[in-house]
Structures are given as structure tokens and as C-alpha cells.
Design a protein around this motif. Structure first.
Motif, PDB file in Angstrom:
ATOM      1  N   PHE A  57      -9.374 -13.972   3.137  1.00  0.00           N
ATOM      2  CA  PHE A  57      -9.525 -12.729   3.899  1.00  0.00           C
ATOM      3  C   PHE A  57     -10.056 -12.983   5.302  1.00  0.00           C
ATOM      4  CE2 PHE A  57      -9.929 -10.199  -0.245  1.00  0.00           C
ATOM      5  CZ  PHE A  57      -8.662  -9.662  -0.106  1.00  0.00           C
ATOM      6  N   GLU A  58     -10.716 -14.129   5.514  1.00  0.00           N
ATOM      7  CA  GLU A  58     -11.210 -14.430   6.851  1.00  0.00           C
ATOM      8  C   GLU A  58     -10.051 -14.659   7.820  1.00  0.00           C
ATOM      9  OE1 GLU A  58     -10.659 -18.224   4.613  1.00  0.00           O
ATOM     10  OE2 GLU A  58     -11.634 -16.321   4.178  1.00  0.00           O
ATOM     11  N   THR A  59      -8.867 -14.962   7.295  1.00  0.00           N
ATOM     12  CA  THR A  59      -7.678 -15.163   8.124  1.00  0.00           C
ATOM     13  C   THR A  59      -6.828 -13.905   8.205  1.00  0.00           C
ATOM     14  OG1 THR A  59      -7.605 -17.505   7.530  1.00  0.00           O
ATOM     15  CG2 THR A  59      -5.584 -16.543   8.402  1.00  0.00           C
ATOM     16  N   SER A  60      -6.567 -13.274   7.070  1.00  0.00           N
ATOM     17  CA  SER A  60      -5.768 -12.042   7.042  1.00  0.00           C
ATOM     18  C   SER A  60      -6.205 -11.191   5.860  1.00  0.00           C
ATOM     19  CB  SER A  60      -4.280 -12.358   6.913  1.00  0.00           C
ATOM     20  OG  SER A  60      -3.527 -11.163   6.719  1.00  0.00           O
ATOM     21  N   LYS A  61      -6.304  -9.885   6.094  1.00  0.00           N
ATOM     22  CA  LYS A  61      -6.701  -8.972   5.021  1.00  0.00           C
ATOM     23  C   LYS A  61      -5.498  -8.214   4.449  1.00  0.00           C
ATOM     24  CE  LYS A  61     -11.471  -8.480   6.490  1.00  0.00           C
ATOM     25  NZ  LYS A  61     -11.414  -9.533   7.491  1.00  0.00           N
ATOM     26  N   ILE A  62      -4.301  -8.684   4.761  1.00  0.00           N
ATOM     27  CA  ILE A  62      -3.080  -8.071   4.237  1.00  0.00           C
ATOM     28  C   ILE A  62      -2.621  -8.822   2.993  1.00  0.00           C
ATOM     29  CG2 ILE A  62      -0.675  -7.512   4.690  1.00  0.00           C
ATOM     30  CD1 ILE A  62      -2.667  -5.786   6.218  1.00  0.00           C
ATOM     31  N   TYR A  77       5.650  -0.850 -15.990  1.00  0.00           N
ATOM     32  CA  TYR A  77       5.653  -1.295 -14.592  1.00  0.00           C
ATOM     33  C   TYR A  77       5.890  -2.799 -14.573  1.00  0.00           C
ATOM     34  CZ  TYR A  77       3.357   3.194 -13.861  1.00  0.00           C
ATOM     35  OH  TYR A  77       3.060   4.531 -13.846  1.00  0.00           O
ATOM     36  N   TYR A  78       6.606  -3.268 -13.548  1.00  0.00           N
ATOM     37  CA  TYR A  78       6.816  -4.695 -13.370  1.00  0.00           C
ATOM     38  C   TYR A  78       6.254  -5.114 -12.013  1.00  0.00           C
ATOM     39  CZ  TYR A  78      10.170  -4.181 -17.212  1.00  0.00           C
ATOM     40  OH  TYR A  78      10.754  -3.913 -18.423  1.00  0.00           O
ATOM     41  N   PHE A  79       5.728  -6.346 -11.941  1.00  0.00           N
ATOM     42  CA  PHE A  79       5.145  -6.858 -10.707  1.00  0.00           C
ATOM     43  C   PHE A  79       5.656  -8.277 -10.452  1.00  0.00           C
ATOM     44  CE2 PHE A  79       2.066  -3.951 -12.635  1.00  0.00           C
ATOM     45  CZ  PHE A  79       1.923  -3.020 -11.624  1.00  0.00           C
ATOM     46  N   ASP A  80       5.789  -8.604  -9.177  1.00  0.00           N
ATOM     47  CA  ASP A  80       6.221  -9.944  -8.799  1.00  0.00           C
ATOM     48  C   ASP A  80       5.658 -10.273  -7.423  1.00  0.00           C
ATOM     49  OD1 ASP A  80       7.471 -12.361  -9.013  1.00  0.00           O
ATOM     50  OD2 ASP A  80       9.521 -11.605  -8.852  1.00  0.00           O
ATOM     51  N   GLU A  81       5.609 -11.550  -7.101  1.00  0.00           N
ATOM     52  CA  GLU A  81       5.267 -12.065  -5.769  1.00  0.00           C
ATOM     53  C   GLU A  81       3.988 -11.463  -5.191  1.00  0.00           C
ATOM     54  OE1 GLU A  81       8.623 -11.836  -3.146  1.00  0.00           O
ATOM     55  OE2 GLU A  81       9.714 -13.390  -4.224  1.00  0.00           O
ATOM     56  N   LEU A  82       2.861 -11.840  -5.759  1.00  0.00           N
ATOM     57  CA  LEU A  82       1.565 -11.490  -5.177  1.00  0.00           C
ATOM     58  C   LEU A  82       1.288 -12.504  -4.066  1.00  0.00           C
ATOM     59  CD1 LEU A  82      -1.081  -9.867  -5.177  1.00  0.00           C
ATOM     60  CD2 LEU A  82      -1.973 -11.511  -6.838  1.00  0.00           C
ATOM     61  N   LYS A  83       1.307 -12.009  -2.826  1.00  0.00           N
ATOM     62  CA  LYS A  83       1.258 -12.908  -1.670  1.00  0.00           C
ATOM     63  C   LYS A  83       0.034 -12.586  -0.815  1.00  0.00           C
ATOM     64  CE  LYS A  83       5.244 -13.564   0.244  1.00  0.00           C
ATOM     65  NZ  LYS A  83       6.481 -13.404   1.058  1.00  0.00           N
ATOM     66  N   TYR A  84      -0.753 -13.613  -0.472  1.00  0.00           N
ATOM     67  CA  TYR A  84      -1.947 -13.402   0.340  1.00  0.00           C
ATOM     68  C   TYR A  84      -2.303 -14.681   1.090  1.00  0.00           C
ATOM     69  CZ  TYR A  84      -4.155 -15.493  -3.846  1.00  0.00           C
ATOM     70  OH  TYR A  84      -4.484 -16.304  -4.902  1.00  0.00           O
ATOM     71  N   GLN A 143      14.244   6.403  -5.538  1.00  0.00           N
ATOM     72  CA  GLN A 143      15.056   6.201  -6.734  1.00  0.00           C
ATOM     73  C   GLN A 143      14.216   5.434  -7.743  1.00  0.00           C
ATOM     74  OE1 GLN A 143      18.673   4.063  -6.116  1.00  0.00           O
ATOM     75  NE2 GLN A 143      19.217   3.987  -8.284  1.00  0.00           N
ATOM     76  N   ALA A 144      14.005   6.010  -8.921  1.00  0.00           N
ATOM     77  CA  ALA A 144      13.157   5.373  -9.916  1.00  0.00           C
ATOM     78  C   ALA A 144      13.745   4.030 -10.317  1.00  0.00           C
ATOM     79  CB  ALA A 144      13.022   6.277 -11.138  1.00  0.00           C
ATOM     80  N   ASN A 145      12.846   3.152 -10.759  1.00  0.00           N
ATOM     81  CA  ASN A 145      13.248   1.854 -11.298  1.00  0.00           C
ATOM     82  C   ASN A 145      14.006   0.994 -10.290  1.00  0.00           C
ATOM     83  OD1 ASN A 145      12.132   2.477 -13.879  1.00  0.00           O
ATOM     84  ND2 ASN A 145      13.940   3.744 -14.296  1.00  0.00           N
ATOM     85  N   SER A 146      13.337   0.694  -9.188  1.00  0.00           N
ATOM     86  CA  SER A 146      13.869  -0.253  -8.201  1.00  0.00           C
ATOM     87  C   SER A 146      12.690  -0.991  -7.564  1.00  0.00           C
ATOM     88  CB  SER A 146      14.709   0.461  -7.142  1.00  0.00           C
ATOM     89  OG  SER A 146      13.947   1.445  -6.487  1.00  0.00           O
ATOM     90  N   TRP A 147      12.965  -2.173  -7.044  1.00  0.00           N
ATOM     91  CA  TRP A 147      11.908  -3.012  -6.503  1.00  0.00           C
ATOM     92  C   TRP A 147      11.568  -2.629  -5.059  1.00  0.00           C
ATOM     93  CZ3 TRP A 147       8.839  -6.179  -9.112  1.00  0.00           C
ATOM     94  CH2 TRP A 147       9.259  -6.706 -10.332  1.00  0.00           C
ATOM     95  N   GLU A 148      10.310  -2.738  -4.707  1.00  0.00           N
ATOM     96  CA  GLU A 148       9.861  -2.586  -3.331  1.00  0.00           C
ATOM     97  C   GLU A 148       8.618  -3.441  -3.129  1.00  0.00           C
ATOM     98  OE1 GLU A 148       7.779   1.081  -2.256  1.00  0.00           O
ATOM     99  OE2 GLU A 148       7.968   1.681  -4.352  1.00  0.00           O
ATOM    100  N   THR A 149       8.284  -3.685  -1.879  1.00  0.00           N
ATOM    101  CA  THR A 149       7.084  -4.455  -1.541  1.00  0.00           C
ATOM    102  C   THR A 149       5.995  -3.504  -1.074  1.00  0.00           C
ATOM    103  OG1 THR A 149       8.389  -6.387  -0.889  1.00  0.00           O
ATOM    104  CG2 THR A 149       6.121  -6.267  -0.083  1.00  0.00           C
ATOM    105  N   LEU A 150       4.871  -3.484  -1.778  1.00  0.00           N
ATOM    106  CA  LEU A 150       3.726  -2.678  -1.360  1.00  0.00           C
ATOM    107  C   LEU A 150       2.771  -3.540  -0.549  1.00  0.00           C
ATOM    108  CD1 LEU A 150       2.753  -0.411  -4.390  1.00  0.00           C
ATOM    109  CD2 LEU A 150       4.300   0.049  -2.490  1.00  0.00           C
ATOM    110  N   THR A 151       2.197  -2.949   0.487  1.00  0.00           N
ATOM    111  CA  THR A 151       1.237  -3.640   1.350  1.00  0.00           C
ATOM    112  C   THR A 151      -0.152  -3.064   1.116  1.00  0.00           C
ATOM    113  OG1 THR A 151       2.900  -4.090   3.044  1.00  0.00           O
ATOM    114  CG2 THR A 151       0.595  -4.163   3.724  1.00  0.00           C
ATOM    115  N   PHE A 152      -1.103  -3.943   0.852  1.00  0.00           N
ATOM    116  CA  PHE A 152      -2.497  -3.562   0.618  1.00  0.00           C
ATOM    117  C   PHE A 152      -3.322  -4.114   1.785  1.00  0.00           C
ATOM    118  CE2 PHE A 152      -0.348  -3.743  -3.395  1.00  0.00           C
ATOM    119  CZ  PHE A 152      -0.880  -2.720  -4.161  1.00  0.00           C
ATOM    120  N   ASP A 153      -3.932  -3.218   2.555  1.00  0.00           N
ATOM    121  CA  ASP A 153      -4.713  -3.623   3.725  1.00  0.00           C
ATOM    122  C   ASP A 153      -6.195  -3.607   3.372  1.00  0.00           C
ATOM    123  OD1 ASP A 153      -5.924  -4.065   6.135  1.00  0.00           O
ATOM    124  OD2 ASP A 153      -4.846  -2.513   7.229  1.00  0.00           O
TER     125      ASP A 153
END
Length: 640
Positions: free
Chosen positions: A323-328, A412-419, A366-376
Motif C-alpha cells: 500500500f505504500e506504493t499503490s492503494k488500488i 459468486y465467482y472471483f478471479d485475478e486479485l491484483k495489488y 447483464q447478470a452473470n458476466s465478468w467485470e473488474t472491480l476497483t477497490f481504492d
């Protein structure tokens, strides 16, 4: 002393009058000698897509040819005032159109457009709160200082509230709630019409009638107040993102600067809690060649049910977050419906009381499709802990449909936790006994942060430098000069302000960080050597004194341990070099859990910064309205 105008740091000094001073202690004004960049953020929550301009002709509108910009991520904007512009009586206008995005509700574009204002002399924050300051100046012909006082009263804000403060980043819930209510009032009373004194006055009357502002400041939730003000406007369609057919984007890689969990790791496992029905590795529902996380929320579980995911079983941890580099942080989500709140929580695997939590909302129509959520994580969820630089964030939990119960099994399905990856600071190597340690040998403003104003420049050794005042107060009478002199015989950076004897500023100060913003550890050094001087009017007197403060690199829940020198008295005009015995330092500020009880114990730990303070009791006051007070800081070292 050399004098140059500059943008005043957001975290240090509210932008008062920008001036060019021809000689030390010379007069000041608000007319810039050259073009001046005005930068800041448009805020209710952070507003993206607002149209911002400097109203040069004071007609309350953004005209062709006037400096303008569009706010981007985190509400940031930047525009340039022409050379010779007198900012004193000008205002910045932000038009928030329908379709702009407020970070408080990123999935619901703004439906009710409105305008906001801020004095041009105070551009770092453009908000519903600063709009009241401009209202007071326009409608009642108040000075900026008196308008701020009146606005604090009308908005039921604390008497020392700093309008240049980012109330989102600082998680000031009271101020955020007042801003939300004020934004709704502006949408109704002003809209996108010219924000003249009459319309602004109507908005001001509504917020001050019936203790509206005071009620908002004391409330935990003002959504009902906002709805009652706005009524029920027609909903604006939510933009439909283009979904990826798979949870995998093909970009999830782990590098020295990034961690990315693909849910294909052999060590990936889950620990469900609070009645989550299922937490497991599964096949991507739309891509049989991809593995993902599958969570099933059940009716019997708690509304806050979720699961911890981990790759190290011994302490249920993942690689540490940088987090000291990026909080996204981003996470791919496959949700059964639009508008589902997903909470992401990081904590210290060794101490579950140290946490940080953020929400994001699914946007797919549209229900049941993938998207990328951003957590700040620069803006934690309401009523949760703030970021602590001293915490090791290496445990992560995901909460699907957070705080909302389900009546039947919901998947719910989850993929690619990136930080960002945490990069450990190199362990400082103590200098050999008897050797000098160069803390800073010179300075340049080439590394200045002209967006967030977190630093004014850097030392030759790579440590940030800046000037500031007591953080509780922000009532600068005038900011007169600042600059860098890297080619002088004694390189320095410097600044000065015009202050009245009635000012309530207890001190002005500056700091220099250790090389590369790291730390130094002493090993036999006995003195701190610093070149330090100020403007002639100040240092020609016998009274002026400076205080030198050494601060540790380590933070203890946001608290920094400090030791200070006895007051240093300048012996005369011009460059002065002091050799301060380290045995003369004493503890100035201690912190719970530091284990430091003496100055000697403090000075044995890694040192992160050196500060210089000029106290009000030692300032120069000529008896006139404003008097010059400043300092030059030259090379700093620790000597045998």
C-alpha cells in the motif's frame, strides 16, 4: 535570498496569496509575475467529469478563452492562470454535469447537475463547502479570511476546520455528510445556471435554516436528507461495460512490483466464516480452461458472511500488500446481479485488530458476466480503520453481497486479485564509528509533486523536502516567497510568509527526509551539523531562534517519535552553520509501543527526517500589518 512564486502544498499550507517578492522582506500581493498553475480536486465524493474554469471576468460563467480543465480520477484538475492575473477576487467554477461520476456512488452517475465555487486563492479543494466561502465573498463582500470564519459557522463545522483539507481522503465523516447535503441543495437551488449571489444566497439560506448543516454533521447517514432535497429524479441509465468472456484477462502476473493471485495456485485455499455456504476452487462458469474462486452465500448465513483466501496455510496469509506504493486493488467478479456490494478486507495475519476495508459495487447490467472491480484503499469504508503505514497487510477476506441477506443460495465467482507488491526497505547499514553521514548536501525542485503537493522538491540524496505549519491551524496571512538555490556556495531551499503579530500560527517549519526517503542509523556520530539562516529582518535581531527536531522513520499507529535540540540562536545575518551535540537532544514526542524512553535510545534507531521550526515567540514583527518571517535550510549531516 532568492524569491519565487510557487504552488503551496496541500498538506502543508493552504494556498494564500501567490506573490513575487523583489527583495527579502519585501511587500506581497496576489498578482503572479508569471503564469501560475492552480491545481486541486473537485470533491463531494471525488467528482470525475466536472468542467472547471477560472472565472477571469467574474461573470459567473466559464467563457471561451478562460483557463479550463476537466476533473479526472480522484477529482484532480489543473489549470493555468495567465501571467499578471490578480487572483485575490477571482473564483474557480466547477460545473458538475449529469453523467459525471461521484466516487461515493460510482455505479450511479450524477443525475442532478450543479455548480460549485472556490476562491482562486484557495484552489486545492473545490467542494460544496468552499462554495459557501465564495458565496460569502460574492454576496457579502467579505474577505477570504472572514468568509472562511462565516462559512464554518453556517455549516456547523469546527472553528478550526481547514477548507483546503480533502475530507474524503481524511475520512472526515461529518464534513463529508455536510458536503453531500450541500451538493443536493446546490443541485436544486443553483443547478447549472450562473451561480450568482441570489441563487447562492438561496442555497445558503436552506443549509442554515432549521439546523440542516448541524444535523448533517452529526448524522451517520444523510441519504434520507439528500433524497428529500432532490426528490425523485428520473434514473440515468448505468453505462454497460464490455464484459470479458473469461475471468482471466491474461494479464495476471506476479512481478517485483505487483502481486496477482490467479486462483490456479497449488497452495490456494479458503477459510469460510459467518455461515458462508461454499468457498472453493472451481471451473470458470464461462471458460472451462480457467480456474476461479467460487463463493456461495446461503440464507442461513450472516449478512456479512465471507471467506479468507490464503496461499500460506500456517498463518492464513498471502504475499504482503504494498500500500505504500499503490492503494488500488482490483478483483475480477462474476455476479448474479447488478448493484451487488463486494467488500474487500486486508489485515495483519499476526494481529486481527489491524485492518483496512473497502467496498465496490458491481456495474454489469447483464447478470452473470465478468467485470473488474476497483477497490481504492486511500478511502476506507465508513466507520472502518484508516491505513496505517506501520501495519503489515498480508491477510485478505472477500465478502459477497456485503451486509445484505439472501433468501436462497447465491453464487459468486472471483478471479485475478491484483495489488502492488510490498518492497522491503533495505536494512540501513550503520556508518562506521567516526565517519560522517551526509543526510542532505543540496536541494532541487525537479522532483516536486505538483498534483498532490506532498513534496516541494528533493535533496540531492533523494529525500523529499517541504515546508509546513502547525497542522491544527491553517490561517496563513500571506505566503510571500519560496524556492531552491542548488548552485549557491551553500545550497539551500527556502520559504517565507508575511505574518501579523495577531496570527494564531504557533510555528512555521520545514523538513528534509533521509536519503531516498529511507533512513540512516548512527554509529558513533556525536553532532548534527546543519546550515540554517533566514531573512535579514528576522536574523538581525537577538531574539530569533530556531528549533531542530529529529524524527524516527518508524511510525506507531501514525505517531512518530521525535527528539528536539535546545533552541538555536542565529548569531547574525547570512549563512550560519551549527554543530549541535547529540547529547543535548531531549524527547519531544513519544508514542505508545515505541519502547523509547531517552533521546539516546531514539538516536540509536533509524532516523527518517530532520525538521526545523521557527516558533511564534521568536518571529519578527515590525508593528505593521504583515512582517516577513522565513528560513533557508542548507546541507545537513551527522558528524563524529
Amino acid at each position: 535570498m532568492k524569491h519565487f512564486p510557487r504552488n503551496i502544498p496541500l498538506t502543508a499550507i493552504s494556498l494564500a496569496t501567490v506573490a513575487f517578492v523583489a527583495a527579502c522582506g519585501g511587500g506581497g500581493g496576489s498578482t503572479a509575475a508569471g503564469p501560475v498553475t492552480l491545481s486541486g480536486a473537485v470533491i463531494d465524493g471525488y467528482i470525475t467529469g466536472a468542467n472547471v474554469c477560472l472565472d477571469l471576468n467574474s461573470n459567473g460563467a466559464c467563457d471561451t478563452g478562460e483557463p479550463s480543465a476537466t476533473s479526472v480520477a480522484n477529482g484532480k484538475y489543473s489549470l493555468t492562470a495567465p501571467a499578471g492575473t490578480n487572483l485575490a477576487n477571482l473564483h474557480i467554477i466547477a460545473t458538475v454535469p449529469a453523467g459525471a461520476v461521484d466516487s461515493d456512488a460510482p455505479s450511479t452517475p450524477i443525475a442532478n447537475p450543479y455548480k460549485m465555487l472556490a476562491p482562486a486563492d484557495m484552489p486545492t479543494v473545490l467542494s460544496p463547502l468552499t462554495t459557501i466561502i465564495s458565496t460569502k465573498m460574492l454576496a457579502s463582500s467579505l474577505s477570504l479570511a472572514n468568509a472562511r470564519i462565516a462559512a464554518r459557522s453556517d455549516l456547523a463545522l469546527p472553528v478550526d476546520y481547514d477548507f483546503s483539507k480533502d475530507h474524503v481522503a481524511t475520512n472526515d465523516v461529518g464534513a463529508r455528510n455536510v458536503a453531500k447535503v450541500m451538493a443536493a441543495i446546490l443541485a436544486v437551488k443553483v443547478g447549472t445556471e450562473t451561480p450568482n449571489a441570489t441563487r447562492l444566497g438561496q442555497a445558503l439560506t436552506q443549509v442554515t435554516t432549521g439546523n440542516v448543516a448541524a444535523s448533517a454533521y452529526a448524522s451517520n447517514d444523510v441519504s434520507g436528507m439528500v433524497s428529500s432535497i432532490l426528490g425523485s429524479p428520473a434514473p440515468t441509465p448505468t453505462p454497460t461495460p464490455t464484459p470479458s468472456p473469461s475471468g482471466s484477462t491474461g494479464t495476471c502476473t506476479t512481478t517485483t512490483s505487483q502481486n496477482c493471485l490467479t486462483f490456479g495456485e497449488a497452495t490456494m485455499a479458503f477459510e469460510a466464516f459467518e455461515g458462508l455456504g461454499t468457498a472453493m476452487i472451481a471451473v470458470d462458469p464461462v471458460d472451462s480452461g480457467n480456474t476461479v474462486a467460487k463463493f456461495v452465500k446461503v440464507a442461513a448465513g450472516q449478512p456479512w458472511a465471507g471467506a479468507t483466501l490464503y496461499t500460506t496455510a500456517s498463518n492464513k496469509s498471502v504475499p504482503r500488500v504494498g500500500f505504500e506504493t499503490s492503494k488500488i486493488v482490483t478483483l475480477r467478479v462474476y455476479s448474479p446481479a447488478v448493484g451487488e456490494k463486494i467488500r474487500l478486507k486486508f489485515e495483519d495475519a499476526a494481529d486481527n485488530t489491524k485492518t483496512i476495508e473497502v467496498d465496490a459495487t458491481t456495474l454489469t447490467t447483464q447478470a452473470n458476466s465478468w467485470e473488474t472491480l476497483t477497490f481504492d484503499f486511500s478511502t476506507p469504508a465508513s466507520s472502518t480503520a484508516a491505513y496505517n503505514a506501520a501495519t503489515t497487510y498480508n491477510k485478505v477476506s472477500v465478502f459477497p453481497k456485503f451486509l445484505t441477506a439472501v433468501s436462497s443460495d447465491t453464487t459468486y465467482y472471483f478471479d485475478e486479485l491484483k495489488y502492488a507488491a510490498h518492497v522491503a526497505s533495505p536494512t540501513p547499514t550503520p556508518s562506521p564509528s567516526g565517519a560522517a553521514i551526509v543526510f542532505a548536501s543540496g536541494y532541487t525542485n525537479a522532483g516536486a509533486d505538483n498534483v498532490n503537493y506532498t513534496k516541494s522538491g528533493t535533496s540531492v540524496e533523494g529525500g523529499d523536502v517541504n515546508w509546513y505549519q502547525d497542522s491544527v491551524l491553517s490561517d496563513w496571512s500571506n505566503f510571500w516567497w519560496s524556492g531552491f538555490a542548488p548552485s549557491d556556495a551553500t545550497p539551500s531551499f527556502y520559504f517565507g510568509v508575511g505574518l501579523a503579530s495577531s496570527t494564531n500560527v504557533p510555528y512555521i517549519a520545514a523538513y528534509v527526509n533521509a536519503p531516498n526517503n529511507g533512513s540512516v542509523t548512527l554509529g558513533g556520530q556525536t553532532k548534527l551539523r546543519i546550515a540554517l539562516w533566514g531573512n535579514d529582518e528576522l536574523t538581525s535581531r537577538s531574539v530569533p531562534t530556531y528549533k531542530v527536531v529529529v524524527q524516527l522513520k518508524q511510525s506507531y499507529s501514525g505517531c512518530y517519535v521525535e527528539a528536539e535540540s535546545p533552541l538555536v540562536t542565529p548569531p547574525g545575518i547570512g549563512v550560519q552553520t551549527y554543530n549541535i551535540n547529540l547529547t543535548n537532544f531531549s524527547i519531544k514526542n513519544n508514542c505508545a509501543g515505541s519502547g523509547v524512553s531517552t533521546a539516546a535510545a531514539l538516536l540509536a534507531q533509524p532516523i527518517g527526517s530532520v525538521h526545523v521550526q521557527l516558533l511564534k515567540a521568536n518571529m519578527y514583527f515590525s508593528g505593521s500589518a504583515l512582517s516577513p518571517n522565513g528560513m533557508n535550510i542548507g546541507p545537513i549531516s551527522f558528524q563524529p
